[in-house]
Design a protein around this motif. Structure first.
Motif, mmCIF file in Angstrom:
data_model
loop_
_atom_site.group_PDB
_atom_site.id
_atom_site.type_symbol
_atom_site.label_atom_id
_atom_site.label_comp_id
_atom_site.label_asym_id
_atom_site.label_seq_id
_atom_site.Cartn_x
_atom_site.Cartn_y
_atom_site.Cartn_z
ATOM 1 N N GLU A 1 18.260 -53.786 0.716
ATOM 2 C CA GLU A 1 17.939 -54.602 1.097
ATOM 3 C C GLU A 1 16.980 -55.924 0.002
ATOM 4 O OE1 GLU A 1 17.889 -52.052 1.690
ATOM 5 O OE2 GLU A 1 18.856 -51.302 4.573
ATOM 6 N N LEU A 2 15.956 -55.158 0.170
ATOM 7 C CA LEU A 2 15.172 -55.926 -0.667
ATOM 8 C C LEU A 2 15.591 -56.620 -2.430
ATOM 9 C CD1 LEU A 2 11.697 -53.753 0.118
ATOM 10 C CD2 LEU A 2 11.867 -55.556 1.332
ATOM 11 N N ILE A 3 15.990 -55.917 -2.718
ATOM 12 C CA ILE A 3 16.938 -56.985 -3.625
ATOM 13 C C ILE A 3 17.886 -57.823 -3.501
ATOM 14 C CG2 ILE A 3 18.524 -56.500 -5.693
ATOM 15 C CD1 ILE A 3 17.103 -53.587 -6.098
ATOM 16 N N SER B 1 19.278 -60.358 7.525
ATOM 17 C CA SER B 1 19.587 -59.581 6.827
ATOM 18 C C SER B 1 18.645 -58.496 7.258
ATOM 19 C CB SER B 1 19.883 -59.474 5.508
ATOM 20 O OG SER B 1 18.728 -59.815 4.990
ATOM 21 N N LEU B 2 17.392 -58.786 7.028
ATOM 22 C CA LEU B 2 16.078 -57.677 7.692
ATOM 23 C C LEU B 2 16.547 -57.112 8.995
ATOM 24 C CD1 LEU B 2 13.184 -58.784 5.727
ATOM 25 C CD2 LEU B 2 14.808 -57.323 5.411
ATOM 26 N N LEU B 3 16.433 -58.346 9.857
ATOM 27 C CA LEU B 3 16.978 -58.282 11.473
ATOM 28 C C LEU B 3 17.926 -56.953 11.824
ATOM 29 C CD1 LEU B 3 15.619 -59.120 14.571
ATOM 30 C CD2 LEU B 3 17.505 -60.724 14.487
ATOM 31 N N GLY B 4 19.132 -57.789 10.977
ATOM 32 C CA GLY B 4 19.932 -56.698 10.858
ATOM 33 C C GLY B 4 19.736 -55.624 10.584
ATOM 34 N N SER B 5 19.200 -54.875 9.195
ATOM 35 C CA SER B 5 19.571 -53.793 8.810
ATOM 36 C C SER B 5 18.180 -52.863 10.004
ATOM 37 C CB SER B 5 18.635 -53.465 7.079
ATOM 38 O OG SER B 5 18.479 -52.520 6.721
ATOM 39 N N ILE B 6 17.402 -53.533 11.353
ATOM 40 C CA ILE B 6 17.042 -52.551 12.217
ATOM 41 C C ILE B 6 17.555 -52.509 13.203
ATOM 42 C CG2 ILE B 6 14.546 -52.779 13.784
ATOM 43 C CD1 ILE B 6 12.695 -54.757 11.744
ATOM 44 N N LEU B 7 18.454 -53.488 13.526
ATOM 45 C CA LEU B 7 19.468 -53.283 14.707
ATOM 46 C C LEU B 7 20.516 -51.793 14.190
ATOM 47 C CD1 LEU B 7 20.047 -56.985 15.375
ATOM 48 C CD2 LEU B 7 18.018 -55.471 16.831
ATOM 49 N N SER B 8 21.105 -52.219 12.953
ATOM 50 C CA SER B 8 22.096 -51.163 12.504
ATOM 51 C C SER B 8 21.270 -49.626 12.471
ATOM 52 C CB SER B 8 22.194 -51.726 10.726
ATOM 53 O OG SER B 8 23.566 -50.523 10.681
ATOM 54 N N LEU C 1 27.275 -57.277 8.147
ATOM 55 C CA LEU C 1 27.698 -57.094 6.735
ATOM 56 C C LEU C 1 27.120 -56.801 5.868
ATOM 57 C CD1 LEU C 1 31.202 -59.773 6.688
ATOM 58 C CD2 LEU C 1 30.417 -57.787 7.907
ATOM 59 N N LEU C 2 25.983 -57.856 5.813
ATOM 60 C CA LEU C 2 24.507 -57.036 5.006
ATOM 61 C C LEU C 2 23.682 -56.410 5.035
ATOM 62 C CD1 LEU C 2 23.250 -60.938 3.459
ATOM 63 C CD2 LEU C 2 25.057 -59.711 2.740
ATOM 64 N N PRO C 3 23.344 -55.551 5.967
ATOM 65 C CA PRO C 3 23.078 -54.696 6.291
ATOM 66 C C PRO C 3 24.476 -53.267 6.058
ATOM 67 C CG PRO C 3 22.382 -55.414 7.903
ATOM 68 C CD PRO C 3 23.662 -56.416 7.803
ATOM 69 N N ILE C 4 25.093 -53.154 6.396
ATOM 70 C CA ILE C 4 26.362 -51.963 6.128
ATOM 71 C C ILE C 4 26.320 -51.239 4.199
ATOM 72 C CG2 ILE C 4 28.497 -51.838 4.961
ATOM 73 C CD1 ILE C 4 29.531 -53.203 7.614
ATOM 74 N N VAL C 5 25.855 -52.388 3.185
ATOM 75 C CA VAL C 5 25.328 -52.443 1.958
ATOM 76 C C VAL C 5 23.927 -51.022 2.488
ATOM 77 C CG1 VAL C 5 24.222 -53.001 0.124
ATOM 78 C CG2 VAL C 5 26.174 -54.190 1.529
ATOM 79 N N GLY C 6 23.213 -51.600 2.699
ATOM 80 C CA GLY C 6 21.794 -50.890 2.107
ATOM 81 C C GLY C 6 21.578 -49.170 3.209
ATOM 82 N N ASN C 7 22.093 -49.223 4.538
ATOM 83 C CA ASN C 7 22.843 -48.689 5.506
ATOM 84 C C ASN C 7 23.506 -47.949 5.178
ATOM 85 O OD1 ASN C 7 20.261 -49.829 7.086
ATOM 86 N ND2 ASN C 7 21.465 -50.912 8.520
ATOM 87 N N ALA C 8 23.862 -47.488 3.992
ATOM 88 C CA ALA C 8 24.900 -46.817 4.184
ATOM 89 C C ALA C 8 24.693 -45.290 3.738
ATOM 90 C CB ALA C 8 25.791 -47.086 2.889
ATOM 91 N N ALA C 9 23.815 -44.795 3.020
ATOM 92 C CA ALA C 9 23.553 -44.216 3.138
ATOM 93 C C ALA C 9 22.654 -43.278 3.576
ATOM 94 C CB ALA C 9 22.559 -43.979 1.555
ATOM 95 N N GLU C 10 21.678 -44.165 4.323
ATOM 96 C CA GLU C 10 21.150 -43.548 5.398
ATOM 97 C C GLU C 10 22.240 -43.377 7.130
ATOM 98 O OE1 GLU C 10 20.349 -46.631 4.152
ATOM 99 O OE2 GLU C 10 17.640 -47.118 4.648
ATOM 100 N N HIS C 11 23.586 -43.444 7.207
ATOM 101 C CA HIS C 11 24.166 -43.921 8.096
ATOM 102 C C HIS C 11 25.048 -42.625 7.677
ATOM 103 C CE1 HIS C 11 27.716 -45.785 10.547
ATOM 104 N NE2 HIS C 11 27.128 -44.848 11.162
ATOM 105 N N ALA C 12 25.458 -42.438 6.617
ATOM 106 C CA ALA C 12 26.072 -40.933 5.973
ATOM 107 C C ALA C 12 24.808 -40.268 6.616
ATOM 108 C CB ALA C 12 26.896 -40.573 4.577
ATOM 109 N N GLY C 13 24.288 -40.332 6.236
ATOM 110 C CA GLY C 13 22.612 -38.731 6.248
ATOM 111 C C GLY C 13 22.091 -39.011 7.719
#
Length: 408
Positions: free
Chosen positions: A134-136, A153-160, A289-301
């Motif tokens: 997300e930071l990159i 995108s940062l807000l969406g990552s929190i919500l996701s 859409l953008l948070p899907i990228v960074g949260n894939a690992a958290e989602h699966a884990g």
């Protein structure tokens, strides 16, 4: 058949003395030389073979042990499509898919390094690299002057993390353990909710001050960046042994970071063109859409641990990541924006701030009982769908200054 007595093996292991030269030769012919043994007198296996074995083992563990890595070829394909066609929508989609496994492997390499460094430095590493994707992406967007994309995108990552990741974890865990309520540490969940509420306050008051026209010239929000180092020390509850060496983990961390940086540039450059091509607002791209990228690992884990009845770890992953972005990621991007000369600030729009506040309150109510089931998970997923639908029709108000003009 003589044994090796005087000239011992070069690595100091005596077990190999039990084998004859003929047996060692047969092993070499079959390609199964022991990683501890040596060849008979007069023959030394090349160091290159040992390095090949190490490299092969490392690649096998990091690349071929995860089915999500089947998406890795989409990254190079995005670059090829950009060069040959320049189709923004397709480049965006392929870059999005290509970054997902890299983000997961980046988190894996960080966890491997943390196993060697202890809890304190390990927590710092997780705070630094846990949301590196997300930071990159945010840094590349800041470089292009896309302030609203960074904020969204940062807000969406929190919500996701709070709604989709946690909801799917509750839902899947409830289906696996149907007929019983899964429990988690209520005290830890309460503390996590409190941290999130405090972080939301840091984002709520700048928006309120802006819309009530009562803000001063002083910036009272910088201390938020000083709180970011202590919110993620409860993420690693497992005592697993590392699968790769420390320097292997550092090497893979560097490779994944560099590759994510390359694809992030293509991803960010294609955002505006994708918005026009697909006829979807940038707010939806940034928040959903953008948070899907960074949260894939958290989602699966989170789902995996919930299905093993380890909800405390699932909560640590989902809520901890949200807290980390709120208290570290957003202030970090503000400072980076200032360094780049971009007017990045904590003044999120009123609609996004209200959405975040309501989401934290809803999640806090769901966590107060210290238990979960599939229906609670389903309700959190439905809440996320409501948020997604809202941002699909949401349009930013007319820009008041240069901080939002890049959105249009």
């Amino acid at each position: 058949m003589g044994t090796l007595t005087q000239n011992g093996p070069p690595h100091g292991f005596e077990e190999q003395n039990l084998f004859s030269p003929e047996l060692s030769t047969q092993k070499m012919q079959l390609g199964h030389i022991s990683e501890y043994g040596s060849a008979p007198a007069g023959f030394q296996p090349g160091a290159s073979k040992m390095w090949r074995n190490v490299v092969y083992k490392s690649i096998k563990i990091v690349i071929f042990s995860n089915k999500l890595n089947l998406l890795i070829p989409f990254g190079p394909l995005a670059i090829v499509v950009h060069i040959l066609t320049g189709h923004n929508g397709l480049v965006f989609l392929l870059s999005l898919l290509g970054i997902i496994p890299l983000a997961e492997r980046l988190g894996y390499a960080t966890e491997q390094i943390a196993m060697y460094t202890g809890p304190t430095i390990g927590g710092l590493l997780n705070a630094t690299f846990g949301n590196a994707t997300e930071l990159i992406i945010a840094i590349y967007a800041l470089r292009n002057g896309m302030i609203r994309v960074v904020q969204l995108s940062l807000l969406g990552s929190i919500l996701s993390n709070m709604l989709l990741v946690l909801g799917c974890a509750f839902f899947c865990g409830g289906l696996v353990f149907n007929g019983k309520e899964q429990v988690f540490n209520k005290a830890t969940a309460t503390v996590s909710s409190g941290l999130l509420l405090m972080a939301v306050m840091g984002l709520l008051f700048p928006a309120v001050l802006h819309y009530t026209h009562t803000e001063t010239q002083k910036d009272p929000y910088i201390p938020l960046s000083e709180e970011g180092g202590q919110n993620e020390e409860n993420n690693n509850d497992d005592d697993e042994t590392p699968e790769i060496s420390k320097w292997e983990a550092v090497f893979w961390l560097s490779i994944m970071t560099a590759w994510i940086s390359i694809l992030s540039e293509y991803l960010v450059d294609a955002i505006e063109g994708t918005s026009h091509t697909w006829n979807i607002p940038i707010s939806f791209i940034g928040v959903i859409l953008l948070p899907i990228v960074g949260n894939a690992a958290e989602h699966a884990g989170a789902i995996m641990f919930a299905m093993k009845d380890k909800l405390d770890i699932s909560l640590g992953v989902a809520i901890g990541s949200s807290t980390q972005i709120s208290m570290f990621g957003i202030p970090f991007c503000v400072v980076v924006g200032w360094i780049m000369g971009q007017p990045m600030d904590l003044n999120f729009q009123l609609f996004e701030t209200a959405t975040l506040f309501i989401t934290v309150i809803v999640v806090a109510f769901f966590l107060q009982e210290g238990s979960s089931n599939y229906f609670k998970g389903l309700m959190l997923i439905l809440c996320y769908l409501i948020v997604a639908a809202s941002f699909f029709v949401h349009e930013d108000p007319p820009p008041e200054g240069i901080s939002t003009c890049t959105l249009l």
